[in-house]
Design an enzyme around this catalytic site. Sequence first.
Site, mmCIF file in Angstrom:
data_model
loop_
_atom_site.group_PDB
_atom_site.id
_atom_site.type_symbol
_atom_site.label_atom_id
_atom_site.label_comp_id
_atom_site.label_asym_id
_atom_site.label_seq_id
_atom_site.Cartn_x
_atom_site.Cartn_y
_atom_site.Cartn_z
ATOM 1 N N PRO A 2 5.822 -7.367 2.144
ATOM 2 C CG PRO A 2 7.220 -9.064 2.784
ATOM 3 C CD PRO A 2 7.089 -7.996 1.776
ATOM 4 C CD GLU A 3 2.530 -2.232 4.360
ATOM 5 O OE1 GLU A 3 2.302 -1.447 5.294
ATOM 6 O OE2 GLU A 3 1.869 -2.239 3.315
ATOM 7 C CG HIS A 91 11.673 -16.185 -8.712
ATOM 8 N ND1 HIS A 91 12.710 -15.645 -9.450
ATOM 9 C CD2 HIS A 91 10.582 -16.099 -9.509
ATOM 10 C CE1 HIS A 91 12.245 -15.242 -10.621
ATOM 11 N NE2 HIS A 91 10.960 -15.523 -10.690
ATOM 12 N NE ARG A 152 10.475 15.832 7.931
ATOM 13 C CZ ARG A 152 10.763 14.535 7.865
ATOM 14 N NH1 ARG A 152 11.085 13.881 8.957
ATOM 15 N NH2 ARG A 152 10.741 13.916 6.719
#
Length: 271
Positions: A2-3, A91, A152
Amino acid sequence: MPELPEVETTLRGIAPHLAGQRIERLLVRERRLRLPVPPGTEEALAGQRIESLSRRGKYLLIGLERGTLILHLGMSGSLRVLPARTPPATHDHLDLYLAGGACLRLHDPRRFGLFLWTAEPPERHPLIAGLGPEPLEEGFGGDHLWRLARGRRTAVKAFIMDSGVVVGVGNIYANESLALAGIHPARPCGRVSRARYARLAAAIRQVLANAIAVGGTTLRDFVAEDGRPGYFAQSLRVYGRTGEPCRGCGEPIRQRRIGQRSSFYCRRCQR
DNA sequence: CCGGACGCCTGTCGGC
DNA sequence: TGCCGACAGGCGTCCG
Protein backbone atom coordinates in the site's frame (compact mmCIF):
# COMPACT_ATOMS: atom_id res chain seq x y z
CA MET A 1 1.89 -2.95 -1.18
CA PRO A 2 0.00 0.00 0.00
CA GLU A 3 1.09 3.49 -0.86
CA LEU A 4 -0.81 6.61 0.08
CA PRO A 5 -3.91 5.95 -2.09
CA GLU A 6 -4.33 2.43 -0.74
CA VAL A 7 -3.94 3.61 2.85
CA GLU A 8 -6.41 6.44 2.21
CA THR A 9 -8.85 3.95 0.64
CA THR A 10 -8.48 1.74 3.69
CA LEU A 11 -9.00 4.68 6.03
CA ARG A 12 -12.19 5.79 4.27
CA GLY A 13 -13.44 2.23 4.33
CA ILE A 14 -12.86 1.50 8.00
CA ALA A 15 -13.59 4.93 9.50
CA PRO A 16 -17.41 4.72 9.42
CA HIS A 17 -17.30 1.31 11.10
CA LEU A 18 -14.89 2.36 13.84
CA ALA A 19 -15.59 5.99 14.73
CA GLY A 20 -17.17 6.32 18.14
CA GLN A 21 -17.04 2.58 18.81
CA ARG A 22 -15.76 1.08 22.02
CA ILE A 23 -12.99 -1.51 21.86
CA GLU A 24 -13.95 -4.71 23.59
CA ARG A 25 -10.62 -6.42 23.27
CA LEU A 26 -7.57 -6.97 21.10
CA LEU A 27 -6.61 -10.48 20.07
CA VAL A 28 -3.06 -10.92 18.80
CA ARG A 29 -2.31 -14.22 17.06
CA GLU A 30 1.14 -13.22 15.80
CA ARG A 31 3.12 -10.53 17.61
CA ARG A 32 6.12 -10.61 15.25
CA LEU A 33 5.42 -7.79 12.81
CA ARG A 34 8.13 -5.36 11.63
CA LEU A 35 8.23 -4.34 15.28
CA PRO A 36 6.70 -6.84 17.71
CA VAL A 37 3.29 -5.84 19.08
CA PRO A 38 4.42 -4.77 22.59
CA PRO A 39 3.21 -6.86 25.52
CA GLY A 40 0.52 -4.96 27.39
CA THR A 41 -1.09 -3.56 24.23
CA GLU A 42 -4.19 -5.66 24.86
CA GLU A 43 -4.64 -4.14 28.34
CA ALA A 44 -3.98 -0.61 27.06
CA LEU A 45 -6.74 -0.87 24.44
CA ALA A 46 -9.48 -2.75 26.29
CA GLY A 47 -12.54 -0.62 26.97
CA GLN A 48 -11.29 2.46 25.15
CA ARG A 49 -13.49 4.48 22.83
CA ILE A 50 -12.26 5.29 19.31
CA GLU A 51 -12.38 9.06 18.96
CA SER A 52 -10.76 9.75 15.61
CA LEU A 53 -9.25 8.15 12.53
CA SER A 54 -6.67 9.79 10.31
CA ARG A 55 -3.71 9.16 8.09
CA ARG A 56 -0.16 10.53 8.16
CA GLY A 57 1.75 9.40 5.10
CA LYS A 58 1.28 5.65 4.97
CA TYR A 59 0.53 5.44 8.68
CA LEU A 60 -3.03 5.04 9.93
CA LEU A 61 -3.69 6.78 13.22
CA ILE A 62 -6.55 5.70 15.45
CA GLY A 63 -7.10 8.22 18.20
CA LEU A 64 -8.35 6.76 21.48
CA GLU A 65 -9.49 8.30 24.75
CA ARG A 66 -5.99 7.58 25.99
CA GLY A 67 -3.20 7.53 23.43
CA THR A 68 -3.11 6.59 19.75
CA LEU A 69 -2.91 3.41 17.77
CA ILE A 70 -0.33 3.61 14.97
CA LEU A 71 -0.81 1.14 12.12
CA HIS A 72 1.25 0.54 9.02
CA LEU A 73 0.44 -1.97 6.28
CA GLY A 74 4.00 -2.54 5.08
CA MET A 75 4.24 -4.27 1.70
CA SER A 76 1.45 -6.76 1.99
CA GLY A 77 -0.92 -5.64 4.74
CA SER A 78 -4.64 -5.04 4.52
CA LEU A 79 -7.44 -4.33 6.97
CA ARG A 80 -10.96 -5.70 6.83
CA VAL A 81 -14.01 -4.99 8.91
CA LEU A 82 -15.79 -8.29 9.52
CA PRO A 83 -18.42 -9.87 11.75
CA ALA A 84 -16.61 -10.91 14.93
CA ARG A 85 -17.28 -14.60 14.40
CA THR A 86 -15.61 -14.80 10.96
CA PRO A 87 -12.97 -17.55 11.20
CA PRO A 88 -9.41 -16.25 10.70
CA ALA A 89 -7.31 -17.23 7.70
CA THR A 90 -3.57 -17.71 7.44
CA HIS A 91 -1.69 -14.45 8.11
CA ASP A 92 -4.66 -12.86 9.90
CA HIS A 93 -2.40 -11.64 12.69
CA LEU A 94 -4.71 -9.65 14.91
CA ASP A 95 -8.33 -8.73 15.57
CA LEU A 96 -9.68 -5.62 17.25
CA TYR A 97 -13.13 -6.55 18.55
CA LEU A 98 -15.61 -3.71 18.82
CA ALA A 99 -18.54 -3.53 21.21
CA GLY A 100 -20.99 -3.38 18.30
CA GLY A 101 -20.12 -6.91 17.12
CA ALA A 102 -17.67 -6.08 14.32
CA CYS A 103 -13.98 -6.73 14.21
CA LEU A 104 -11.06 -5.00 12.52
CA ARG A 105 -8.71 -7.67 11.21
CA LEU A 106 -5.12 -7.20 10.06
CA HIS A 107 -3.96 -9.56 7.31
CA ASP A 108 -0.26 -9.32 6.42
CA PRO A 109 1.59 -12.26 4.80
CA ARG A 110 5.03 -10.63 4.85
CA ARG A 111 4.65 -9.13 8.33
CA PHE A 112 6.27 -5.83 7.42
CA GLY A 113 3.31 -4.07 8.99
CA LEU A 114 3.10 -2.33 12.32
CA PHE A 115 0.61 -2.14 15.18
CA LEU A 116 1.68 0.09 18.05
CA TRP A 117 -0.11 1.90 20.82
CA THR A 118 1.52 5.08 22.07
CA ALA A 119 0.52 7.30 24.98
CA GLU A 120 2.21 10.40 23.56
CA PRO A 121 0.78 12.56 20.77
CA PRO A 122 1.44 10.71 17.49
CA GLU A 123 3.29 13.64 15.92
CA ARG A 124 5.92 13.24 18.62
CA HIS A 125 6.41 9.54 17.98
CA PRO A 126 9.81 8.86 16.32
CA LEU A 127 8.17 7.08 13.37
CA ILE A 128 5.99 10.09 12.62
CA ALA A 129 8.07 13.06 13.77
CA GLY A 130 10.50 13.13 10.85
CA LEU A 131 7.95 12.86 8.06
CA GLY A 132 7.79 15.37 5.23
CA PRO A 133 4.64 17.19 4.07
CA GLU A 134 1.45 15.54 2.85
CA PRO A 135 1.46 15.75 -0.95
CA LEU A 136 -2.25 16.54 -1.13
CA GLU A 137 -2.13 19.37 1.38
CA GLU A 138 -0.81 22.92 1.60
CA GLY A 139 2.91 23.08 2.20
CA PHE A 140 3.81 20.73 -0.61
CA GLY A 141 4.82 22.01 -4.01
CA GLY A 142 7.59 22.30 -6.55
CA ASP A 143 9.56 24.82 -4.54
CA HIS A 144 9.64 22.50 -1.53
CA LEU A 145 11.14 19.73 -3.66
CA TRP A 146 13.51 22.05 -5.44
CA ARG A 147 14.88 23.54 -2.20
CA LEU A 148 15.45 20.14 -0.57
CA ALA A 149 17.19 18.82 -3.67
CA ARG A 150 19.88 21.53 -3.73
CA GLY A 151 23.31 19.94 -3.65
CA ARG A 152 22.04 16.38 -3.63
CA ARG A 153 22.90 13.74 -6.17
CA THR A 154 20.39 10.94 -5.48
CA ALA A 155 18.25 9.86 -8.38
CA VAL A 156 15.09 11.97 -8.43
CA LYS A 157 12.99 8.82 -8.12
CA ALA A 158 14.65 7.79 -4.84
CA PHE A 159 14.37 11.43 -3.71
CA ILE A 160 10.57 11.59 -4.05
CA MET A 161 10.26 8.18 -2.36
CA ASP A 162 12.11 9.51 0.71
CA SER A 163 9.44 9.99 3.40
CA GLY A 164 11.42 12.87 4.88
CA VAL A 165 10.97 14.74 1.58
CA VAL A 166 7.31 13.99 0.94
CA VAL A 167 5.17 11.19 2.38
CA GLY A 168 3.16 8.52 0.68
CA VAL A 169 4.95 8.18 -2.66
CA GLY A 170 5.95 4.53 -3.09
CA ASN A 171 7.38 2.69 -6.04
CA ILE A 172 4.28 2.63 -8.26
CA TYR A 173 3.35 6.27 -7.87
CA ALA A 174 6.95 7.50 -8.06
CA ASN A 175 7.25 5.83 -11.46
CA GLU A 176 3.87 7.13 -12.59
CA SER A 177 4.46 10.70 -11.42
CA LEU A 178 7.81 10.92 -13.17
CA ALA A 179 6.25 9.57 -16.36
CA LEU A 180 3.47 12.16 -16.22
CA ALA A 181 5.97 14.94 -15.56
CA GLY A 182 8.33 13.76 -18.33
CA ILE A 183 11.33 13.40 -16.02
CA HIS A 184 13.84 10.54 -16.23
CA PRO A 185 13.83 8.60 -12.93
CA ALA A 186 17.63 8.35 -12.75
CA ARG A 187 18.28 12.07 -13.17
CA PRO A 188 20.18 13.46 -10.15
CA CYS A 189 17.64 15.31 -8.04
CA GLY A 190 19.87 18.38 -7.78
CA ARG A 191 19.82 18.72 -11.55
CA VAL A 192 16.08 19.04 -12.02
CA SER A 193 15.02 22.62 -12.70
CA ARG A 194 12.62 24.59 -10.54
CA ALA A 195 10.07 24.67 -13.34
CA ARG A 196 10.22 20.90 -13.76
CA TYR A 197 9.81 20.39 -10.02
CA ALA A 198 6.62 22.42 -10.26
CA ARG A 199 5.41 19.97 -12.91
CA LEU A 200 6.54 17.01 -10.83
CA ALA A 201 4.71 18.21 -7.72
CA ALA A 202 1.56 18.71 -9.76
CA ALA A 203 2.00 15.25 -11.30
CA ILE A 204 2.38 13.63 -7.88
CA ARG A 205 -0.82 15.29 -6.70
CA GLN A 206 -2.72 14.34 -9.82
CA VAL A 207 -1.57 10.71 -9.84
CA LEU A 208 -2.34 10.22 -6.14
CA ALA A 209 -5.73 11.94 -6.37
CA ASN A 210 -6.75 9.89 -9.40
CA ALA A 211 -5.66 6.68 -7.69
CA ILE A 212 -7.65 7.53 -4.55
CA ALA A 213 -10.71 8.27 -6.71
CA VAL A 214 -10.72 4.68 -8.05
CA GLY A 215 -9.82 2.92 -4.81
CA GLY A 216 -6.05 2.56 -5.25
CA THR A 217 -4.01 0.03 -7.22
CA THR A 218 -4.48 -3.72 -6.90
CA LEU A 219 -1.55 -5.64 -8.38
CA ARG A 220 -2.09 -8.93 -6.59
CA ASP A 221 -3.64 -8.70 -3.18
CA PHE A 222 -4.64 -5.19 -2.16
CA VAL A 223 -8.27 -5.02 -1.08
CA ALA A 224 -10.23 -2.29 0.64
CA GLU A 225 -11.94 -2.84 3.97
CA ASP A 226 -14.91 -4.51 2.23
CA GLY A 227 -12.69 -6.81 0.16
CA ARG A 228 -12.95 -4.89 -3.12
CA PRO A 229 -9.83 -4.26 -5.25
CA GLY A 230 -8.67 -0.88 -6.56
CA TYR A 231 -8.82 -0.04 -10.26
CA PHE A 232 -5.88 2.28 -10.81
CA ALA A 233 -3.88 -0.57 -12.42
CA GLN A 234 -5.85 0.17 -15.61
CA SER A 235 -4.42 3.68 -15.72
CA LEU A 236 -0.75 2.84 -15.24
CA ARG A 237 1.47 4.61 -17.77
CA VAL A 238 4.71 2.77 -17.08
CA TYR A 239 4.67 0.64 -13.94
CA GLY A 240 4.90 -3.05 -14.82
CA ARG A 241 4.68 -2.31 -18.57
CA THR A 242 8.21 -3.33 -19.58
CA GLY A 243 8.45 -3.74 -23.35
CA GLU A 244 4.93 -2.49 -23.96
CA PRO A 245 4.48 0.67 -26.02
CA CYS A 246 4.61 4.06 -24.31
CA ARG A 247 1.13 5.56 -24.36
CA GLY A 248 2.63 8.82 -25.60
CA CYS A 249 5.07 7.81 -28.36
CA GLY A 250 4.94 4.04 -28.80
CA GLU A 251 8.56 3.47 -27.73
CA PRO A 252 8.89 0.29 -25.61
CA ILE A 253 8.87 0.99 -21.87
CA ARG A 254 12.24 0.38 -20.27
CA GLN A 255 12.92 -1.23 -16.94
CA ARG A 256 16.01 -0.92 -14.77
CA ARG A 257 16.95 -0.81 -11.12
CA ILE A 258 17.34 2.57 -9.51
CA GLY A 259 17.99 2.74 -5.79
CA GLN A 260 17.31 -0.98 -5.37
CA ARG A 261 13.79 -0.65 -6.78
CA SER A 262 12.43 -1.58 -10.19
CA SER A 263 11.94 1.50 -12.28
CA PHE A 264 9.93 1.94 -15.45
CA TYR A 265 10.14 4.78 -17.93
CA CYS A 266 10.00 5.87 -21.53
CA ARG A 267 13.42 6.81 -22.84
CA ARG A 268 11.96 9.28 -25.29
CA CYS A 269 9.34 11.03 -23.20
CA GLN A 270 11.37 11.24 -19.98
CA ARG A 271 14.62 13.19 -19.83
C1' DC B 1 25.29 14.88 6.16
C1' DC B 2 24.66 11.80 2.25
C1' DG B 3 24.06 7.73 -0.49
C1' DG B 4 23.97 2.96 -1.14
C1' DA B 5 23.39 -1.84 0.52
C1' DC B 6 21.05 -4.97 3.48
C1' DG B 7 17.65 -7.34 6.12
C1' DC B 8 13.17 -8.27 7.67
C1' DC B 9 9.16 -12.13 5.78
C1' DT B 10 6.15 -15.04 2.66
C1' DG B 11 4.37 -15.95 -1.82
C1' DT B 12 4.70 -16.27 -6.72
C1' DC B 13 6.64 -16.67 -11.08
C1' DG B 14 9.92 -17.82 -14.72
C1' DG B 15 13.67 -20.58 -16.27
C1' DC B 16 16.01 -24.75 -16.40
C1' DT C 1 6.95 -31.97 -12.52
C1' DG C 2 10.25 -29.92 -9.30
C1' DC C 3 13.68 -27.01 -7.74
C1' DC C 4 15.96 -22.47 -7.29
C1' DG C 5 16.69 -17.84 -7.72
C1' DA C 6 14.73 -13.42 -8.46
C1' DC C 7 11.46 -10.39 -7.29
C1' DA C 8 7.34 -8.02 -4.93
C1' DG C 9 3.33 -2.18 -3.20
C1' DG C 10 8.17 -0.40 2.69
C1' DC C 11 11.39 1.24 5.62
C1' DG C 12 14.79 1.29 9.49
C1' DT C 13 19.61 0.53 10.17
C1' DC C 14 24.29 0.24 9.18
C1' DC C 15 28.47 1.41 6.85
C1' DG C 16 31.79 4.07 4.10
